[in-house]
Design an enzyme around this catalytic site. Structure first.
Site, short mmCIF file in Angstrom:
data_model
loop_
_atom_site.label_atom_id
_atom_site.label_comp_id
_atom_site.label_asym_id
_atom_site.label_seq_id
_atom_site.Cartn_x
_atom_site.Cartn_y
_atom_site.Cartn_z
CG LEU A 4 15.66 8.60 -67.28
CD1 LEU A 4 15.61 9.92 -67.83
CD2 LEU A 4 14.36 8.07 -66.40
CB THR A 37 21.13 7.84 -74.54
OG1 THR A 37 19.74 7.52 -74.10
CG2 THR A 37 21.94 6.64 -74.96
CE LYS A 56 26.69 2.31 -71.34
NZ LYS A 56 26.99 1.13 -70.63
CE LYS A 63 19.38 1.54 -74.21
NZ LYS A 63 20.08 2.48 -73.33
#
Ligand code: NAP
Length: 286
Positions: free
Chosen positions: A67, A99, A169, A237
Site C-alpha cells: 500500500l 511500511t 528500506k 513520502k
C-alpha cells in the site's frame, strides 16, 4: 503439499505485479484494491476478488499488503468494520510490504505474527519476480512464508526483528531520494550554464557520480518518458518518513529536508503522479 492460500491487498504499480507472480505460480489468491477497477484482470485470471480487506483475509493463510503509506496500511489492516486483521485466524502470517507501523502489536493480540517485508526494485522487477525483500521478524515466520516470497523475488534478506526491513528500506529510499533531488539541481545548473547537455550527462553518468539510479533517471528524462514506475509523490513520502526516523534518533537528516523541499516543489507544480524521474524537468522551472 497443498499451497498456502494468499491474499494480496493493494494492486498498485507494485502489488499488481506481485499478485500476477503469485497467481502464475499456482497459489490460491484473493485480491483487494480500494479502487475495484484494478481487480478486473485478476478476476479474469482466476483470483477471488474481495470487496473488503476483511473478506480477503478470511480466505488466506498468508496476507500481504502493498500500500501507499501508513495511512493506507492502518485503514486496510485495522478498520473495525472492513480491516483485514479482524478476520485473520490465529496463526495467519501477516506481511506488510509497504511500511510497518503499530501493526505488530495489533497482530500479536490476534495470535498472528507480522513480518515487515518491504522491497527494493520497481514496477518492472515486481512484474518479473525480481524484487529483493528486506525482512524483519522471526526466522520461524519467514520460513513459513518463504515459498510465497520466493515467486516474487530474486532474493530475500532476513535483517533482524520486526521493523528491521522497514528501517533499511527507509535508509535505502533516503539515499535514492537525495540523489534524485541533487541530480535534478545539477541538471538545472547544467542547462543554465549553457553546457552541451548530452556530452555533460555522458561524463557525469560514466564517472564517480554515475550510480545506477543516476543512469536510470537521466535516461528516462532524455527520452521524456515519465510514465510511473515509482510515483514522485511516494518518494516524497519515503523521504519524510526517513527524516522523521532520523529525528527520532536525534540525527538532523539535513539532506533529506533539502530534498523534500525540491520534491514538494515538484508536487506543487503538478508532477506528483508522474515517475520519480520527473523531478528533473520540475527543477528546470524557477
Ligand atoms: P501505487 O501504485 O500508488 O499503489 C498504492 C496502493 O495503495 C494502491 O493499491 C492504492 O489503492 C492503495 N491505497 C492508497 N491509499 C489507500 C487507502 N487510504 N486505503 C486503501 N488503499 C489505499 O504505489 P506502488 O508504487 O505500488 O507502491 C506501493 C508501496 O511500495 C509504497 O509504500 C512504495 O513506497 C513502495 N515501493 C514502491 C516501489 C516502486 O518502484 N513503485 C518500489 C519499492 C517500494 P487505489 O488503487 O485505490 O488508489
Amino acid at each position: 503439499m497443498t499451497k498456502p492460500r494468499v491474499a494480496i491487498l493493494g494492486l498498485g504499480l507494485m502489488g499488481s505485479g506481485m499478485a500476477g507472480r503469485v497467481l502464475t505460480a499456482g497459489f490460491p489468491l484473493a485480491v483487494y484494491n480500494r479502487n475495484p477497477e484494478k481487480t478486473a484482470p485478476f478476476a479474469k485470471a482466476g483470483a477471488y476478488v474481495a470487496r473488503t480487506p476483511r473478506d480477503a483475509a478470511a480466505r488466506a493463510d498468508i496476507i500481504i499488503t502493498m500500500l501507499a503509506d501508513d495511512h493506507a496500511s492502518r485503514a486496510v489492516w485495522l478498520d473495525k468494520e472492513t480491516g483485514a486483521l479482524a478476520a485473520a485466524a490465529p496463526g495467519t502470517w501477516l506481511i506488510e510490504s509497504s511500511t510497518a507501523s503499530e501493526l505488530a502489536a495489533a497482530a500479536k493480540q490476534k495470535e498472528c505474527e507480522l513480518l515487515d517485508a518491504p522491497v527494493t526494485g520497481s514496477k518492472p522487477q515486481a512484474a518479473a519476480g525480481e524484487l529483493l525483500f528486506l525482512v524483519g521478524g522471526s526466522a520461524e515466520a519467514l520460513a513459513a512464508v518463504r515459498v510465497v516470497l520466493a515467486v516474487m523475488s530474486r532474493d530475500i534478506v532476513h535483517l533482524g526483528p520486526t521493523g528491521s526491513g522497514a528501517t533499511l528500506k527507509l535508509i535505502n529510499n533516503f539515499l535514492c531520494g537525495v540523489q534524485a533531488a541533487s541530480l535534478a539541481e545539477a541538471m538545472a545548473l547544467l542547462n543554465a550554464s549553457g553546457l552541451d547537455k548530452e556530452k555533460s550527462v555522458a561524463i557525469l553518468t560514466s564517472g564517480a557520480p554515475g550510480s545506477p539510479l543516476l543512469k536510470l533517471l537521466t535516461t528516462r528524462a532524455a527520452a521524456n518518458d515519465f510514465t510511473p514506475n515509482f510515483l514522485l509523490r511516494l518518494m516524497t513520502k519515503d523521504l519524510t518518513y526517513a527524516r522523521d526516523e532520523g529525528q527520532r534518533h536525534k540525527i538532523a537528516m539535513n539532506t533529506a529536508t533539502a530534498a523534500i523541499t525540491d520534491f514538494e516543489k515538484a508536487i506543487n507544480a503538478g508532477y506528483g503522479e508522474k515517475d520519480l524521474s520527473a523531478i528533473i524537468p520540475a527543477m528546470q522551472k524557477p
